[in-house]
Every structure is written in C-alpha cells, then in structure tokens.
Write a protein that holds these residues in place. Structure first.
Motif, mmCIF file in Angstrom:
data_model
loop_
_atom_site.group_PDB
_atom_site.id
_atom_site.type_symbol
_atom_site.label_atom_id
_atom_site.label_comp_id
_atom_site.label_asym_id
_atom_site.label_seq_id
_atom_site.Cartn_x
_atom_site.Cartn_y
_atom_site.Cartn_z
ATOM 1 N N ARG A 123 15.051 -24.996 -3.558
ATOM 2 C CA ARG A 123 15.653 -26.343 -3.488
ATOM 3 C C ARG A 123 16.538 -26.600 -4.692
ATOM 4 O O ARG A 123 17.628 -27.193 -4.560
ATOM 5 N N GLU A 124 16.130 -26.146 -5.869
ATOM 6 C CA GLU A 124 16.948 -26.315 -7.059
ATOM 7 C C GLU A 124 18.258 -25.552 -6.924
ATOM 8 O O GLU A 124 19.315 -26.028 -7.390
ATOM 9 N N ALA A 125 18.217 -24.399 -6.265
ATOM 10 C CA ALA A 125 19.430 -23.616 -6.069
ATOM 11 C C ALA A 125 20.432 -24.312 -5.156
ATOM 12 O O ALA A 125 21.635 -24.055 -5.234
ATOM 13 N N LEU A 126 19.936 -25.205 -4.310
ATOM 14 C CA LEU A 126 20.829 -25.947 -3.420
ATOM 15 C C LEU A 126 21.590 -27.033 -4.166
ATOM 16 O O LEU A 126 22.674 -27.442 -3.746
ATOM 17 N N GLY A 127 21.006 -27.522 -5.272
ATOM 18 C CA GLY A 127 21.625 -28.611 -6.010
ATOM 19 C C GLY A 127 21.542 -29.926 -5.256
ATOM 20 O O GLY A 127 20.944 -30.036 -4.191
ATOM 21 N N GLY A 128 22.162 -30.956 -5.794
ATOM 22 C CA GLY A 128 22.213 -32.251 -5.142
ATOM 23 C C GLY A 128 20.971 -33.077 -5.346
ATOM 24 O O GLY A 128 19.981 -32.658 -5.870
ATOM 25 N N GLN A 179 11.977 -23.717 -6.074
ATOM 26 C CA GLN A 179 13.046 -22.985 -6.755
ATOM 27 C C GLN A 179 14.275 -22.873 -5.854
ATOM 28 O O GLN A 179 15.416 -23.009 -6.306
ATOM 29 N N HIS A 235 24.739 -27.970 4.151
ATOM 30 C CA HIS A 235 25.097 -28.660 2.915
ATOM 31 C C HIS A 235 24.768 -30.149 2.957
ATOM 32 O O HIS A 235 24.421 -30.735 1.919
ATOM 33 N N PRO A 263 21.690 -19.616 -0.510
ATOM 34 C CA PRO A 263 21.351 -19.072 -1.838
ATOM 35 C C PRO A 263 20.336 -17.933 -1.750
ATOM 36 O O PRO A 263 19.477 -17.909 -0.873
ATOM 37 N N TYR A 304 26.573 -18.340 2.564
ATOM 38 C CA TYR A 304 26.437 -19.394 1.562
ATOM 39 C C TYR A 304 24.975 -19.785 1.322
ATOM 40 O O TYR A 304 24.679 -20.632 0.484
ATOM 41 N N ASP A 327 13.254 -30.970 1.414
ATOM 42 C CA ASP A 327 12.366 -31.814 0.605
ATOM 43 C C ASP A 327 11.151 -32.249 1.414
ATOM 44 O O ASP A 327 10.005 -32.185 0.944
ATOM 45 N N PRO A 359 19.210 -30.127 2.658
ATOM 46 C CA PRO A 359 18.452 -30.421 1.432
ATOM 47 C C PRO A 359 17.363 -31.468 1.627
ATOM 48 O O PRO A 359 16.237 -31.301 1.126
#
Length: 315
Positions: free
Chosen positions: A310-315, A308, A161, A278, A276, A169, A165
């Motif tokens: 990465r977007e599911a991870l948010g932040g 996609q 978490h 995604p 956890y 990137d 991320p």
C-alpha cells in the motif's frame, strides 16, 4: 391444540396468501421437506419460510437447501436460517491435500465470538426440539465485493490508480479481521470472494459463512490464507485473468509458473499484464503461485506485506 400454520399465518402474516400455508416444523432434521409457506418454530419465535437460499457462482445458481430465507412472524424482520447439514471433502493445493468439513457447531461458536463486530455477519444459535443447532442470521445490508468490482466499466489503469488504493485499505482491514480470529485459534474456513460483502452504511467489508473447518497439517490456518490470496489477486486484476482470456501476444510471455497454485489456469503474475503494478504488490501475489517456494503461514505476515504494498502505491 396448538395453532396450524394456516391459523398462525392468518393472525401474524395477513398479507401472506393462506392457500400456500404449509406445516409447522419444530424438528429441522429433514430440511429437504421444509419449503415455501412452512413455518419453523424455534423457542418462542416462528419463521415463515420464503425460499431456499442459493449462491450464484460462475454464472450458475447453486441452491443451498439447508439455508432458508425467512420472515420472523413476531418481528417482521428478515433472517437466514441455516439448518444442520454435514459434508466432508478433500481439496488439493499443489501437492498438498486438505480435508474440509462442514461444522454447524463451529459456526455457532464463531457467531458468539464475533457478536457486535461489524466486520463479520451477525446471528445467534437456537436449538430445535431435536437439539439441532439452527443458526438465525441477520441479512447483511450490503453487496458482494466481487459483484461491485465486476460491475465497473473503466480501464484497468484508471481503476488501479483511482479506486484500488481505497479498496486495498479496506481489504487489509478485512485481513486483520481474519487475523483476529486466528489469534483466538479459530478459522473462517471458507474464504472466497463471494463471502466478503461491502456494507451499504459504512462501506466496511464484512465476512459471511463460517461453517467450514479444515485439517491442513502443513499450516493450521493455511486454507484461510490461500483464500485471502485468491481475493487479492481478483482485486488487483479488477477481475479474474486466465491463460485462455488474455490476448495471444500476452499469452506467449506467460508460463505455468505465473499461475495460481490453487487454480493453475489463473494468472497471479499480474505485473506481466499490467506493468504499472508495483513490485511490492506483485511479490505478494507471487507467494500464491505455482513457482512459490515459501507460502504465508500467518495472517500477520500477509498483512505486513500488504501494508508495504500500500505504501508503494502512494496517495
């Protein structure tokens, strides 16, 4: 009469103990003869050999006798000199067999192509007197990405978490760098987690070692893609997880279908270990599993799915 190695070192490297002075080599064909204290002369530059390079894999030192860690006597800079060494071997991926070949001239071509691009190691090729393409490489000022991950001391949940991320990137950017090569009909050829460095100054990821090529009839760039898959599995898992390393209660829920097509004991269905994760990210991992029916053929497809995820991870 040209100066001896002793005379040359006395003048250009007065700090070097002259009792260890060896020979001057202008022909690097017999690279096993070249060692500590010898000097490799290429055009108008002289390189003092300090030691043979070695890769550390699986806890063992793997010497690379054709790669010399050197000091340029004219500039004082540190370089790696890769001498000509040919080898070829088959690699099995599931039911597929890939022929891998070491090609010094291919690496020279890549070095010319990526000059000035800090996503890749930098260097130049200078022929010796026998026209062997000697690659003079800049030492990457950085640390191996896998060593940075393995040095972390924190629970996987916190890593995933808080740190992952940003790591993802940067890894996506590294995948895009490989895609850039593929667009120019070139391959990295030897994508492994110990061939990806993190630069000290920018934190950007940097690829090293381009001297392998491969013949993969089913997919022209397939081996590069499988290599990227092995790295993303490692990064998601904060290390490697095998059937033997997980607790018995977790092992009971796993089968061969949850494992890697390249390394059948490595778990790629990491969502079974870390719920956890995604689904979008785990689906990428499962494209490299033994149960996969469809594999990635293009780096652009992998990058799209990683975005996609990465977007599911948010932040």
């Amino acid at each position: 009469m040209p100066p001896s190695a002793r005379e040359l070192l006395s003048r250009l490297a007065p700090d070097f103990p002259v009792r260890h002075a060896g020979e001057i080599f202008t022909d690097t064909t017999q690279f096993m003869r070249i060692g500590y204290g010898d000097v490799i002369r290429l055009a108008d530059r002289n390189f003092l050999v300090l030691r043979d390079e070695a890769e550390r894999r699986f806890g063992l030192e793997d010497p690379k006798y054709w790669v010399k860690r050197c000091r340029c006597l004219e500039t004082g800079g540190r370089n790696l000199l890769k001498l000509v060494f040919h080898e070829s071997f088959p690699m099995t991926i599931g039911s597929m067999v890939v022929t891998c070949t070491r090609s010094p001239r291919k690496e020279s071509r890549i070095l010319d192509l990526v000059r000035g691009d800090d996503r890749f190691m930098q260097g130049e090729t200078v022929p010796d007197t026998e026209d062997n393409p000697v690659r003079i490489l800049d030492v990457v000022a950085g640390k191996r990405l896998d060593e940075k991950i393995e040095a972390l001391e924190m629970p996987h949940r916190d890593y995933f978490h808080d740190l992952f991320p940003d790591i993802l990137d940067r890894f996506i950017e590294a995948c895009e760098a490989i895609g850039w090569l593929h667009e120019r009909n070139e391959k990295h050829g030897d994508i492994r987690r110990d061939h990806l460095y993190v630069r000290y100054d920018t934190g950007r990821y940097c690829w090293i070692d381009f001297d392998y090529t491969f013949d993969f009839q089913e997919s022209p760039f397939g081996l590069d893609l499988f290599g990227l898959g092995n790295i993303i599995q490692f990064l998601v898992g904060m290390g490697q997880h095998t059937l033997q390393s997980v607790p018995p209660d977790q092992r009971a829920d796993l089968s061969s279908a949850d494992c890697s097509i390249m390394f059948p004991n490595r778990i790629v269905n990491l969502k079974k270990l870390f719920p956890y994760i995604p689904e979008a990210l785990n689906n990428v991992l499962m494209r490299f599993s033994l149960e996969a029916n469809v594999f990635y053929d293009a780096t652009t497809d992998l990058v799209r799915d990683l975005h996609q995820a990465r977007e599911a991870l948010g932040g």
